[in-house]
Design a protein around this motif. Structure first.
Motif, PDB file in Angstrom:
ATOM      1  N   ALA A 119     -84.457-104.529  10.826  1.00 22.19           N
ATOM      2  CA  ALA A 119     -84.813-105.079  12.019  1.00 22.19           C
ATOM      3  C   ALA A 119     -83.663-105.263  13.182  1.00 22.19           C
ATOM      4  O   ALA A 119     -83.398-105.457  14.129  1.00 22.19           O
ATOM      5  N   GLU A 120     -82.224-106.111  11.942  1.00 16.18           N
ATOM      6  CA  GLU A 120     -81.386-105.998  13.452  1.00 16.18           C
ATOM      7  C   GLU A 120     -80.898-104.967  13.720  1.00 16.18           C
ATOM      8  O   GLU A 120     -80.209-104.938  15.187  1.00 16.18           O
ATOM      9  N   ALA A 121     -80.979-103.409  13.501  1.00 17.89           N
ATOM     10  CA  ALA A 121     -79.744-102.583  14.027  1.00 17.89           C
ATOM     11  C   ALA A 121     -80.880-101.851  14.958  1.00 17.89           C
ATOM     12  O   ALA A 121     -80.168-101.088  15.826  1.00 17.89           O
ATOM     13  N   GLU A 122     -82.366-102.603  15.025  1.00 21.33           N
ATOM     14  CA  GLU A 122     -83.116-102.160  16.205  1.00 21.33           C
ATOM     15  C   GLU A 122     -83.411-103.572  17.439  1.00 21.33           C
ATOM     16  O   GLU A 122     -84.160-102.774  18.423  1.00 21.33           O
ATOM     17  N   GLY A 123     -82.526-104.224  17.538  1.00 23.99           N
ATOM     18  CA  GLY A 123     -82.016-105.194  18.362  1.00 23.99           C
ATOM     19  C   GLY A 123     -82.902-106.614  17.962  1.00 23.99           C
ATOM     20  O   GLY A 123     -83.040-107.419  18.858  1.00 23.99           O
ATOM     21  N   LEU A 124     -83.461-106.665  17.149  1.00 21.81           N
ATOM     22  CA  LEU A 124     -84.016-107.322  16.196  1.00 21.81           C
ATOM     23  C   LEU A 124     -84.019-108.620  15.950  1.00 21.81           C
ATOM     24  O   LEU A 124     -82.695-108.795  15.468  1.00 21.81           O
ATOM     25  N   GLY A 125     -83.670-109.836  16.197  1.00 26.39           N
ATOM     26  CA  GLY A 125     -83.370-110.929  15.440  1.00 26.39           C
ATOM     27  C   GLY A 125     -83.825-111.372  14.250  1.00 26.39           C
ATOM     28  O   GLY A 125     -85.628-111.862  14.498  1.00 26.39           O
ATOM     29  N   THR A 126     -83.719-112.063  13.247  1.00 25.69           N
ATOM     30  CA  THR A 126     -84.146-113.035  12.353  1.00 25.69           C
ATOM     31  C   THR A 126     -83.370-114.375  11.832  1.00 25.69           C
ATOM     32  O   THR A 126     -82.415-114.721  11.571  1.00 25.69           O
ATOM     33  N   CYS A 127     -84.854-114.953  11.048  1.00 23.53           N
ATOM     34  CA  CYS A 127     -84.283-116.089  11.005  1.00 23.53           C
ATOM     35  C   CYS A 127     -85.060-116.608   9.043  1.00 23.53           C
ATOM     36  O   CYS A 127     -86.164-116.590   8.531  1.00 23.53           O
ATOM     37  N   TYR A 128     -84.044-116.477   8.107  1.00 21.14           N
ATOM     38  CA  TYR A 128     -84.652-116.661   6.660  1.00 21.14           C
ATOM     39  C   TYR A 128     -85.137-118.179   7.163  1.00 21.14           C
ATOM     40  O   TYR A 128     -84.695-119.145   7.190  1.00 21.14           O
ATOM     41  N   LEU A 129     -85.983-118.323   6.178  1.00 16.86           N
ATOM     42  CA  LEU A 129     -86.932-120.064   5.455  1.00 16.86           C
ATOM     43  C   LEU A 129     -86.436-120.128   3.755  1.00 16.86           C
ATOM     44  O   LEU A 129     -87.949-119.542   3.474  1.00 16.86           O
ATOM     45  N   GLY A 130     -85.584-120.880   4.404  1.00 17.92           N
ATOM     46  CA  GLY A 130     -85.221-120.900   1.987  1.00 17.92           C
ATOM     47  C   GLY A 130     -86.670-122.075   1.996  1.00 17.92           C
ATOM     48  O   GLY A 130     -86.792-122.474   0.481  1.00 17.92           O
ATOM     49  N   THR A 131     -87.376-122.567   3.142  1.00 16.38           N
ATOM     50  CA  THR A 131     -88.374-123.625   3.189  1.00 16.38           C
ATOM     51  C   THR A 131     -89.623-123.170   2.079  1.00 16.38           C
ATOM     52  O   THR A 131     -90.302-123.540   1.110  1.00 16.38           O
ATOM     53  N   PHE A 150     -96.543-114.598  -5.501  1.00 19.18           N
ATOM     54  CA  PHE A 150     -96.007-115.644  -5.296  1.00 19.18           C
ATOM     55  C   PHE A 150     -95.041-115.929  -4.145  1.00 19.18           C
ATOM     56  O   PHE A 150     -94.532-114.371  -4.206  1.00 19.18           O
ATOM     57  N   PRO A 151     -95.077-116.268  -2.884  1.00 18.74           N
ATOM     58  CA  PRO A 151     -94.267-116.112  -1.726  1.00 18.74           C
ATOM     59  C   PRO A 151     -92.778-117.023  -2.115  1.00 18.74           C
ATOM     60  O   PRO A 151     -92.419-117.689  -3.308  1.00 18.74           O
ATOM     61  N   VAL A 152     -91.790-115.521  -1.960  1.00 16.97           N
ATOM     62  CA  VAL A 152     -90.004-116.223  -2.574  1.00 16.97           C
ATOM     63  C   VAL A 152     -89.072-116.150  -1.518  1.00 16.97           C
ATOM     64  O   VAL A 152     -88.699-116.698  -1.251  1.00 16.97           O
ATOM     65  N   ALA A 153     -90.013-115.297   0.083  1.00 16.22           N
ATOM     66  CA  ALA A 153     -89.352-115.953   1.289  1.00 16.22           C
ATOM     67  C   ALA A 153     -89.766-115.765   2.580  1.00 16.22           C
ATOM     68  O   ALA A 153     -90.905-115.052   2.635  1.00 16.22           O
ATOM     69  N   THR A 154     -89.366-116.502   3.766  1.00 14.35           N
ATOM     70  CA  THR A 154     -90.469-116.497   5.023  1.00 14.35           C
ATOM     71  C   THR A 154     -89.258-116.062   5.944  1.00 14.35           C
ATOM     72  O   THR A 154     -88.165-116.543   5.737  1.00 14.35           O
ATOM     73  N   ILE A 155     -89.015-115.290   7.334  1.00 16.87           N
ATOM     74  CA  ILE A 155     -88.559-114.494   7.827  1.00 16.87           C
ATOM     75  C   ILE A 155     -89.524-114.707   8.884  1.00 16.87           C
ATOM     76  O   ILE A 155     -90.178-114.065   9.426  1.00 16.87           O
ATOM     77  N   THR A 156     -88.653-115.068  10.098  1.00 18.33           N
ATOM     78  CA  THR A 156     -89.093-115.405  11.903  1.00 18.33           C
ATOM     79  C   THR A 156     -88.499-113.838  11.482  1.00 18.33           C
ATOM     80  O   THR A 156     -87.350-113.956  11.926  1.00 18.33           O
ATOM     81  N   LEU A 157     -89.503-113.819  13.002  1.00 21.56           N
ATOM     82  CA  LEU A 157     -88.795-111.859  13.124  1.00 21.56           C
ATOM     83  C   LEU A 157     -89.531-112.448  14.842  1.00 21.56           C
ATOM     84  O   LEU A 157     -90.335-112.026  15.534  1.00 21.56           O
ATOM     85  N   GLY A 158     -88.158-111.790  16.301  1.00 23.62           N
ATOM     86  CA  GLY A 158     -88.303-111.507  17.372  1.00 23.62           C
ATOM     87  C   GLY A 158     -87.809-111.103  17.964  1.00 23.62           C
ATOM     88  O   GLY A 158     -86.143-111.414  17.615  1.00 23.62           O
ATOM     89  N   PHE A 159     -87.705-110.767  19.154  1.00 27.16           N
ATOM     90  CA  PHE A 159     -85.985-109.853  20.117  1.00 27.16           C
ATOM     91  C   PHE A 159     -85.662-111.805  20.653  1.00 27.16           C
ATOM     92  O   PHE A 159     -85.937-112.279  21.104  1.00 27.16           O
ATOM     93  N   PRO A 160     -83.642-111.328  20.227  1.00 26.97           N
ATOM     94  CA  PRO A 160     -83.015-112.679  20.301  1.00 26.97           C
ATOM     95  C   PRO A 160     -83.272-113.467  21.826  1.00 26.97           C
ATOM     96  O   PRO A 160     -82.964-112.562  22.686  1.00 26.97           O
ATOM     97  N   ALA A 161     -83.094-114.885  22.244  1.00 30.89           N
ATOM     98  CA  ALA A 161     -83.230-115.682  24.059  1.00 30.89           C
ATOM     99  C   ALA A 161     -81.775-116.504  23.391  1.00 30.89           C
ATOM    100  O   ALA A 161     -81.962-116.936  23.794  1.00 30.89           O
ATOM    101  N   GLU A 162     -81.223-115.885  22.365  1.00 28.69           N
ATOM    102  CA  GLU A 162     -79.930-116.289  22.134  1.00 28.69           C
ATOM    103  C   GLU A 162     -78.845-116.159  21.324  1.00 28.69           C
ATOM    104  O   GLU A 162     -79.248-115.118  21.148  1.00 28.69           O
TER     105      GLU A 162
END
Length: 245
Positions: A119-131, A150-162
């Motif tokens: 995803a990041e190679a395509e210009g997207l940004g990610t954030c891993y949520l340990g919650t 069983f849920p083990v990881a959540t990623i937010t995904l989008g084009f960066p604005a920062e």
């Protein structure tokens, strides 16, 4: 890979849409991830709707990127699909146990990492949520996850604005052991954590929280024994509920 060397966590996203085609392409490419027995012991719940994100947001401590991101992905350790396949093919599955959960969780986390890199190679940004692990029971109910999922990881995904600065990392000698594991004495800890503890932002963090050391921020504020033990109890209950224990 340059995208890995320079990667940062992105918590603010533009309004640019992520097409279904691009998301499907990335998820499909990530399927080339190594997997135990070629079973692909993972599933992904894609959340795009405002309603869906509103339900998930409090389960991730209302971190703003959950609502801000165009897409929220919940990656699940999944032995359900394999178990159903076995049952419908005159095979007797024995995957309702801790070993199977660990195998599925390992598969899932490998898949998550490859997805993020792609995803990041395509210009997207990610954030891993340990919650995700913290509130696994509620996420299971919210997403309607059946037994052996069983849920083990959540990623937010989008084009960066920062364009945030990179977080610090320990030197490679902190994690690399040759032939045998070498334990850390006080001298080694002093050496390995010197740069992290000397960073102005970390020193400021210690001061504003009225602590003596950076380590106390983690033990007394961020990841306390009390919280760890309570969440561990919840985690065990959720694993039993999903028939992994």
């Amino acid at each position: 890979m340059e995208s890995v060397k320079n990667r940062v966590s992105i918590r603010k996203y533009s309004e640019k849409n992520i097409s279904d085609e691009l998301l499907t392409q990335l998820l499909e490419e990530a399927e080339r991830t190594p997997t135990m027995g070629n079973l692909q012991l993972y599933s992904v719940v894609v959340t795009r709707s405002e309603e869906g994100k509103k339900k998930l947001s409090p389960l991730h401590f209302n971190q703003p990127m959950v609502m801000n991101a165009p897409v929220v992905l919940t990656f699940c350790a999944d032995f359900r699909r394999t178990t159903q396949w076995c049952k419908y093919r005159k095979a007797d599955p024995g995957y309702d146990n801790l070993l199977s959960f660990l195998n599925a969780a390992s598969d899932t986390l490998l898949y998550v990492q490859n997805f993020c890199t792609l995803a990041e190679a395509e210009g997207l940004g990610t954030c891993y949520l340990g919650t995700t692990i913290y509130t696994s029971e509620a996420i299971i109910d919210t997403l309607g996850l059946p037994e052996l999922v069983f849920p083990v990881a959540t990623i937010t995904l989008g084009f960066p604005a920062e364009t945030p600065a990179q977080s610090d990392r320990l030197p490679i000698r902190a994690i690399m052991h040759n032939e045998m594991y070498t334990d850390y004495d006080e001298k080694a800890i002093d050496d390995l954590y010197a740069l992290k503890e000397a960073l102005p932002e970390n020193k400021h963090f210690v001061v504003i929280n009225a602590k003596e050391t950076l380590a106390q921020i983690f033990t007394d504020i961020r990841y306390t024994r009390k919280d760890n033990e309570a969440i561990s109890e919840n985690l065990l209950r959720a694993l039993k509920k999903q028939k992994f224990l």
